[in-house]
Design a protein around this motif. Structure first.
Motif, PDB file in Angstrom:
ATOM      1  N   SER A  36       0.791  -1.115   0.040  1.00  0.00           N
ATOM      2  CA  SER A  36      -0.119   0.121   0.092  1.00  0.00           C
ATOM      3  C   SER A  36       0.887   1.179   0.165  1.00  0.00           C
ATOM      4  O   SER A  36       0.617   2.156  -0.840  1.00  0.00           O
ATOM      5  CB  SER A  36      -0.843  -0.020   1.128  1.00  0.00           C
ATOM      6  OG  SER A  36      -1.670  -1.247   1.128  1.00  0.00           O
ATOM      7  N   HIS A  44      -9.357  -0.879  -7.432  1.00  0.00           N
ATOM      8  CA  HIS A  44     -10.354  -2.117  -7.611  1.00  0.00           C
ATOM      9  C   HIS A  44     -10.736  -1.898  -9.036  1.00  0.00           C
ATOM     10  O   HIS A  44     -11.039  -1.038  -9.281  1.00  0.00           O
ATOM     11  CB  HIS A  44     -11.214  -2.007  -6.462  1.00  0.00           C
ATOM     12  CG  HIS A  44     -12.269  -2.896  -6.698  1.00  0.00           C
ATOM     13  ND1 HIS A  44     -13.622  -2.664  -6.172  1.00  0.00           N
ATOM     14  CD2 HIS A  44     -12.518  -4.361  -7.225  1.00  0.00           C
ATOM     15  CE1 HIS A  44     -14.210  -3.887  -6.391  1.00  0.00           C
ATOM     16  NE2 HIS A  44     -13.722  -4.676  -7.172  1.00  0.00           N
ATOM     17  N   LEU A  73      -8.285   3.365  -4.801  1.00  0.00           N
ATOM     18  CA  LEU A  73      -7.923   3.169  -3.312  1.00  0.00           C
ATOM     19  C   LEU A  73      -6.886   4.036  -2.704  1.00  0.00           C
ATOM     20  O   LEU A  73      -6.688   4.222  -1.696  1.00  0.00           O
ATOM     21  CB  LEU A  73      -7.902   1.676  -3.021  1.00  0.00           C
ATOM     22  CG  LEU A  73      -8.901   0.764  -3.134  1.00  0.00           C
ATOM     23  CD1 LEU A  73      -8.491  -0.747  -3.262  1.00  0.00           C
ATOM     24  CD2 LEU A  73     -10.313   1.307  -2.245  1.00  0.00           C
ATOM     25  N   VAL A 110      -7.862  -6.367  -7.475  1.00  0.00           N
ATOM     26  CA  VAL A 110      -7.272  -5.343  -6.668  1.00  0.00           C
ATOM     27  C   VAL A 110      -5.762  -5.175  -6.978  1.00  0.00           C
ATOM     28  O   VAL A 110      -5.360  -6.441  -6.833  1.00  0.00           O
ATOM     29  CB  VAL A 110      -7.658  -5.181  -5.315  1.00  0.00           C
ATOM     30  CG1 VAL A 110      -6.854  -4.225  -4.439  1.00  0.00           C
ATOM     31  CG2 VAL A 110      -9.203  -5.319  -4.977  1.00  0.00           C
ATOM     32  N   ALA A 144     -11.177 -11.643  -1.657  1.00  0.00           N
ATOM     33  CA  ALA A 144     -10.000 -11.192  -2.392  1.00  0.00           C
ATOM     34  C   ALA A 144      -8.813 -11.986  -1.836  1.00  0.00           C
ATOM     35  O   ALA A 144      -8.743 -12.320  -0.873  1.00  0.00           O
ATOM     36  CB  ALA A 144      -9.475  -9.829  -1.903  1.00  0.00           C
ATOM     37  N   LEU A 171     -13.183  -8.940   0.432  1.00  0.00           N
ATOM     38  CA  LEU A 171     -13.006  -7.651  -0.395  1.00  0.00           C
ATOM     39  C   LEU A 171     -13.077  -6.276   0.632  1.00  0.00           C
ATOM     40  O   LEU A 171     -12.073  -5.595   0.401  1.00  0.00           O
ATOM     41  CB  LEU A 171     -13.668  -7.598  -1.788  1.00  0.00           C
ATOM     42  CG  LEU A 171     -13.504  -6.272  -2.703  1.00  0.00           C
ATOM     43  CD1 LEU A 171     -12.154  -6.154  -3.031  1.00  0.00           C
ATOM     44  CD2 LEU A 171     -14.492  -6.202  -3.585  1.00  0.00           C
ATOM     45  N   LYS A 175     -10.007  -3.873   1.499  1.00  0.00           N
ATOM     46  CA  LYS A 175      -9.989  -2.388   1.165  1.00  0.00           C
ATOM     47  C   LYS A 175      -9.809  -1.718   2.612  1.00  0.00           C
ATOM     48  O   LYS A 175      -9.142  -0.585   2.546  1.00  0.00           O
ATOM     49  CB  LYS A 175     -11.286  -2.110   0.705  1.00  0.00           C
ATOM     50  CG  LYS A 175     -11.266  -2.485  -0.709  1.00  0.00           C
ATOM     51  CD  LYS A 175     -13.007  -1.842  -1.284  1.00  0.00           C
ATOM     52  CE  LYS A 175     -12.858  -2.383  -2.957  1.00  0.00           C
ATOM     53  NZ  LYS A 175     -14.295  -1.884  -3.403  1.00  0.00           N
TER      54      LYS A 175
END
Length: 187
Positions: A36, A44, A73, A110, A144, A171, A175
């Motif tokens: 991240s 996504h 995201l 994703v 996911a 999922l 997120k």
């Protein structure tokens, strides 16, 4: 040493090397927080096109993956992103690069992206930068699932071989974990 002894030693060494596990690609393991934070964009989306072509130098094959963004995201990637990675198949000629993610048209994903120029991206952490979204029965949450990798993953601290720490999750949990990692790093 005689030629016979050299040949015997070569056969023994060849047998030893053949018994070792093959790992064509070695990568540092990345967890969700690292993916991240180190990515320029996280989206996504749905794969709209997968197309292999010869690179500009005419020596290599690359594959373009166009992803329609359902929800950004991280970053401002726009309505679609173009992800390019080495390898693919053009006609009857193929080039395989181990440790990369595979994509197919219509697949929900994703993905964690690093910029490569003004509009092109590459996956962060190679295959580690892709989660496939799987939808099951109506009323069940979408899952996911991290992309499996053929790469030998190394622990980022000890540099010893290790397994991926990422497991399938819903999922929404994925997120939420991405947003939490980004929020923690914000000044």
């Amino acid at each position: 040493m005689s030629i016979r002894q050299l040949l015997r030693m070569g056969m023994v060494m060849g047998g030893f090397l053949a018994a070792l596990p093959a790992a064509a690609t070695t990568q540092l393991r990345m967890d969700l927080s690292q993916l991240s934070l180190q990515s320029d964009a996280v989206v996504h989306g749905v794969v709209r096109r997968v197309e292999s072509r010869w690179a500009g130098d005419g020596q290599r094959i690359v594959t373009d993956v166009e992803v329609e963004v359902v929800e950004p995201l991280k970053g401002q990637p726009g309505g679609t992103v173009l992800l390019t990675q080495p390898g693919g198949e053009v006609g009857d000629i193929g080039q395989v690069v181990h440790g990369l993610a595979a994509f197919k048209t219509g697949e929900e994903v994703v993905i964690f992206l690093r910029k490569r120029g003004a509009k092109a991206f590459r996956l962060s952490g190679e295959a580690q930068g892709k989660y496939q979204v799987r939808r099951g029965e109506v009323g069940k949450p979408a899952m996911a699932v991290p992309e499996p990798t053929e790469a030998l993953l190394l622990d980022p601290v000890t540099r010893q071989p290790t397994a991926s720490v990422e497991k399938p999750r819903t999922l929404e949990d994925l997120k939420a974990a991405i947003r939490a990692a980004l929020k923690e790093s914000a000044p």
